[in-house]
Scaffold this active site. Sequence first.
Site, PDB file in Angstrom:
ATOM      1  N   GLY A   1       0.416  -0.905  -0.062  1.00 41.63           N
ATOM      2  CA  GLY A   1      -0.236   0.289  -0.105  1.00 41.63           C
ATOM      3  C   GLY A   1       0.837   0.674  -0.149  1.00 41.63           C
ATOM      4  O   GLY A   1       0.423   2.010  -0.810  1.00 41.63           O
ATOM      5  N   ASP A   2       2.068   1.392   0.507  1.00 44.24           N
ATOM      6  CA  ASP A   2       2.666   2.436   0.971  1.00 44.24           C
ATOM      7  C   ASP A   2       3.229   2.406  -0.598  1.00 44.24           C
ATOM      8  O   ASP A   2       3.822   4.012  -0.880  1.00 44.24           O
ATOM      9  CB  ASP A   2       4.079   2.086   1.525  1.00 44.24           C
TER      10      ASP A   2
END
Length: 304
Positions: free
Chosen positions: A249-250
């Site tokens: 997600g980062d």
Amino acid sequence: MIYTCTFMPSVDYTTYIPTFELGELNRSNDVYYYPGGKGINVSRVVKRLGVDTIAGGFIGGFTGDYIESFLRDEGVKTDFIRTPENTRINVKIKSTEETELNGPGPDLNEQNIQSLIERIGLLTEEDWLIIAGRIPTSLPSSFLTELATHCEQNKVKLVVDTSGPALKQIMEIIKPFFIKPNVQELEELVGKTIHSKEEAIVYAKELIGNGIQHVVVSMGGEGALYVSSEETLIATVPKGKLVNSVGAGDSLVSGFIASYSQDGCAEKAFRYGVASGSATAFQSDLCKKEDVESLVSQVIISKQ
């Protein structure tokens, strides 16, 4: 400049074990030590994608020294605020199942918080501020108000990648430029259960209507959604073997912001973000530029 802020960084000790036996001696020859924390992950990937970034937040002790040294070796500039405590160590065991043991974050004092506010106050409309990861409860309620004031006055583009009450509180005070909730986090924001992509789009549009400029909803293997006031996009994810979900997600955030900061094209940035998230998921560490570019063509975008 793209600045990231990680309130509770870590040194992540990651070990891969074929079979993990609880209560027994487990040996592994495959271990890694990485600087952890969502904002730090974002800075690492943004730099790997060829865009300059400065990683900030709070670090302390010998583990803080390790994080700073590691990032500088990767070409990531740093501007951390030092705390008297050692930065925490998180243990991640990769076996037939994933097991994690996370240490406590630092207790931030008034001087620490004031130093951060002063640094945020120096940012300008040319800058991005990415606040990522869990926000500690030790922060006074006035901090978010001061953050909002500085960002609004100086036209700083604020990106928020956190969850729970902190995200709701931030959104009540300031309307971020970009947020990236997953489906569960979107449900928490709108107070509704989401059963389909169509419903996710409806609620993402509600957030846009409330003043947020760009919303990406990550849906794991089902892809991702992008919503702004101008367009709605759905992306498929490339096919590949899931190796490591940490940082995916980062990396999506990193890919989107790294691309958007260059030319302001949302569709291109969305495609690049999805490719970046997938590239990280398919390996043991965060993605590199060549990994992302090999997957970009496999991300299929459809307009709604």
